[in-house]
Design a protein around this motif. Structure first.
Motif, PDB file in Angstrom:
ATOM      1  N   ALA A 152       0.830  -1.207   0.000  1.00  0.00           N
ATOM      2  CA  ALA A 152       0.000   0.000   0.000  1.00  0.00           C
ATOM      3  C   ALA A 152       0.861   1.252   0.000  1.00  0.00           C
ATOM      4  N   TYR A 153       1.944   1.257   0.784  1.00  0.00           N
ATOM      5  CA  TYR A 153       2.861   2.401   0.779  1.00  0.00           C
ATOM      6  C   TYR A 153       3.465   2.607  -0.612  1.00  0.00           C
ATOM      7  N   PHE A 154       3.839   1.523  -1.259  1.00  0.00           N
ATOM      8  CA  PHE A 154       4.460   1.616  -2.587  1.00  0.00           C
ATOM      9  C   PHE A 154       3.483   2.189  -3.610  1.00  0.00           C
ATOM     10  N   VAL A 155       2.253   1.686  -3.594  1.00  0.00           N
ATOM     11  CA  VAL A 155       1.246   2.172  -4.548  1.00  0.00           C
ATOM     12  C   VAL A 155       0.942   3.644  -4.287  1.00  0.00           C
ATOM     13  N   ALA A 156       0.794   4.005  -3.012  1.00  0.00           N
ATOM     14  CA  ALA A 156       0.507   5.405  -2.677  1.00  0.00           C
ATOM     15  C   ALA A 156       1.656   6.315  -3.089  1.00  0.00           C
ATOM     16  N   ALA A 157       2.885   5.845  -2.919  1.00  0.00           N
ATOM     17  CA  ALA A 157       4.038   6.648  -3.313  1.00  0.00           C
ATOM     18  C   ALA A 157       4.059   6.880  -4.827  1.00  0.00           C
ATOM     19  N   CYS A 158       3.725   5.848  -5.587  1.00  0.00           N
ATOM     20  CA  CYS A 158       3.689   5.991  -7.042  1.00  0.00           C
ATOM     21  C   CYS A 158       2.639   7.009  -7.488  1.00  0.00           C
ATOM     22  N   ILE A 159       1.524   7.078  -6.743  1.00  0.00           N
ATOM     23  CA  ILE A 159       0.425   7.951  -7.142  1.00  0.00           C
ATOM     24  C   ILE A 159       0.632   9.392  -6.672  1.00  0.00           C
ATOM     25  N   TYR A 160       1.072   9.557  -5.415  1.00  0.00           N
ATOM     26  CA  TYR A 160       1.048  10.884  -4.802  1.00  0.00           C
ATOM     27  C   TYR A 160       2.411  11.530  -4.579  1.00  0.00           C
TER      28      TYR A 160
END
Length: 443
Positions: free
Chosen positions: A183-191
Motif C-alpha cells: 500500500a505504501y508503494f502504490v501510494a508513493a507511485c500515485i502521490y
C-alpha cells in the motif's frame, strides 16, 4: 534539539533492542545449566503459543552422556497453570511444583520431538529445563558442564505440517506487513510527485508538510523492516534481529517526531490566543514557551519508552503495557489527549470564522486519534484472549496512526493552496509564514 534527542535515544535504545530481539527467536540456541535450574526451580528456556494438532517441539543436544547423568528433562507448563503456582509458592515444594507440568520430555537422545496436544484455543506454554540437582537440598556441583542445545518450536502450516515458526500470537503479521508495504508503494507511485511539487513551492504549510512526510517515511521504513524480519523469521525461526530492531527504532523516532509536532502546534496556538495577539501569524516554531513544553514532554515520553524496553522482555513495536512504565505511558498519552483537546476546544468555541473553526475541528480529530489509538486498542485487546492481543494492538494502532497522518496531510495541503490567495492568511492562519520570513525550526 530534536536531532540531539534522537541521538541520545539511539544510544540508549540500541543497547537493549538487539539482545531482546534474540530472546524471542523460535529457534533457540544455548546451554542447559544446572545452576540456573537450581536457582529458579527450573531454567526458563522458551515460551511459545502452540496451536493445532501437529504443534511440535524439537530439541537437539550436544552431549547425551552428560544429559543422562544429570537426568535432564524438559517440563512444559501452560501459562495459567504456571502463574497459579507462582502466586502461592509456599503451598508447593519444588518437587510438587514441577510435578504439575502438563508435558515432560526426558532428554536421553541426541534428537527428540515432543508433540504438544491440542487445546480448545491457543495458549502460551513455558518450557523449563530441569535435572536431578534442581530440587536437591545440597547442590555441590556448581561447575558441572552445561548441555548445549538447539530448540525449534513449530506450529502446523496451512497443510497441517509442523513447519510454521510463528506462534499463534504472531500468525498473520507477516501478511499484514506485506500488504502495508504494498500500500505504501502504490501510494508513493500515485502521490509522491505531486506532494514533492507542493513542498518545493514552500508556502505557509511547508514546515508541517515536511515533518509529516518524514514521519510517513519512517513509518514506511518500519513496515518494510518488519516485513523483511518476518520473512526471514518464517524460514529460520530467528529472523533478522537487526531489521527487527531497525523497525522499532524507525517507529519510535516517528512517534517522537509526531508528538513534538502536535504539541508544538497545539501549544503555539494556545499561547498565541492567551496573548490575544492577532497582529502577526501564529507561528508555533517562534514561541519559546510552546517549544519548551514540547521538548519536556518528548523527553519524558522517551524516558518512559526506554524504561519500558528494559521492563518488557516480550519485545515488539506495540506493547500491551502490563508493567509500570507501560501504565505511565498510557496515562501520559490520555492526559495529553485531554489537555490538548481542551485547549483546542477553547479555540474552537470562541472562533467566529466557520472556515477556521472547521480547520481546528479537523486538526483536533487527527490529534486525538493519534494520541488515543494506542491506549484505546490496549483497552479493547483486554476483551480478547492472550494470543489475539498483540495482533489487535499492532494492526489497529498502525492503521489508525496512518489514517491520522493522511487526515492531517489532506488538511494542511488543501489549506496551503487556499491560504496562498486568501486575505486571511496574513494574520490568522496557524503556521503561516509571513513574507520574507523563513522558519527557524529545523528537523
Amino acid at each position: 534539539m530534536g536531532r540531539l534527542l534522537w541521538v541520545a535515544w539511539t544510544a540508549l535504545w540500541g543497547c537493549s533492542c538487539a539482545w531482546l530481539r534474540g530472546a524471542l527467536a523460535k529457534t533457540v540456541h544455548g546451554g542447559f545449566s544446572s545452576a540456573a535450574a537450581k536457582a529458579g526451580a527450573g531454567q526458563v528456556v522458551a515460551q511459545f503459543q502452540f496451536h493445532g494438532d501437529c504443534a511440535l517441539l524439537y530439541v537437539r543436544i550436544s552431549n547425551v552422556a552428560t544429559a543422562v547423568e544429570k537426568e535432564a528433562r524438559l517440563h512444559l507448563f501452560q501459562a495459567q497453570e504456571w502463574l497459579r503456582l507462582q502466586e502461592s509458592p509456599q503451598d508447593y515444594s519444588c518437587t510438587e511444583k514441577l510435578s504439575e507440568a502438563q508435558l515432560t520430555l526426558n532428554m536421553n537422545f541426541t534428537e527428540q520431538n515432543l508433540t504438544v496436544s491440542q487445546v480448545p484455543y491457543p495458549v502460551t506454554w513455558y518450557v523449563f529445563y530441569v535435572d536431578k540437582f534442581t530440587c536437591a537440598e545440597n547442590y555441590e556441583n556448581a561447575d558441572s558442564e552445561d548441555v548445549q542445545f538447539e530448540m525449534v518450536l513449530l506450529n502446523p502450516d496451512a497443510e497441517g505440517n509442523p513447519l510454521d515458526h510463528f506462534s499463534a500470537g504472531e500468525s498473520g503479521l507477516h501478511e499484514f506487513f506485506f500488504l502495508l508495504v504494498l500500500a505504501y508503494f502504490v501510494a508513493a507511485c500515485i502521490y509522491a510527485q505531486s506532494l514533492w511539487q507542493t513542498m518545493k513551492k514552500g508556502g505557509p504549510m511547508h514546515t508541517v508538510l515536511k515533518v509529516l512526510s518524514t514521519v510517513l517515511l519512517l513509518q514506511a521504513a518500519s513496515a518494510f523492516a518488519n516485513y523483511v524480519h518476518f520473512s526471514r523469521y518464517s524460514k529460520n525461526g530467528v529472523g533478522s534481529p537487526f531489521m527487527g530492531s531497525l523497525a522499532e527504532f524507525c517507529d519510535i523516532v516517528s512517534q517522537m517526531q509526531m508528538l513534538y509536532l502536535l504539541l508544538s502546534l497545539c501549544m503555539g496556538w494556545t499561547v498565541g490566543r492567551m496573548k490575544k495577539s492577532q497582529s502577526k501569524p501564529l507561528q508555533w516554531d517562534s514561541t519559546p514557551t510552546s517549544t519548551a513544553i514540547a521538548v519536556i514532554v518528548v523527553v519524558t515520553q522517551s524516558i518512559l519508552l526506554i524504561w519500558e524496553q528494559f521492563e518488557d522482555t516480550n519485545h515488539h513495536s506495540y506493547h500491551s503495557h502490563q508493567n509500570l512504565a507501560g501504565g505511565l505511558l498510557i496515562g501520559s498519552r490520555i492526559c495529553l489527549a485531554l489537555s490538548l483537546g481542551c485547549g483546542l476546544y477553547q479555540i474552537i468555541r470562541i472562533e467566529r470564522s466557520t472556515l477556521k473553526r472547521e480547520f481546528y475541528i479537523t486538526f483536533t480529530k487527527g490529534c486525538i486519534l493519534w494520541f488515543l489509538c494506542h491506549p484505546g486498542f490496549v483497552t479493547v485487546s483486554l476483551m480478547f484472549r492472550d494470543y489475539q492481543r498483540e495482533k489487535i494492538i499492532t494492526i489497529g494502532v498502525i492503521l489508525c496512526q496512518l489514517f491520522s497522518i493522511v487526515l492531517l496531510y489532506q488538511l494542511f495541503v488543501s489549506h496551503s493552496l487556499y491560504w496562498e490567495v486568501s486575505s486571511l492568511s496574513s494574520v490568522t492562519l496557524p503556521l503561516t509564514v509571513a513574507s520574507g520570513h523563513k522558519s527557524r525550526h529545523h528537523f
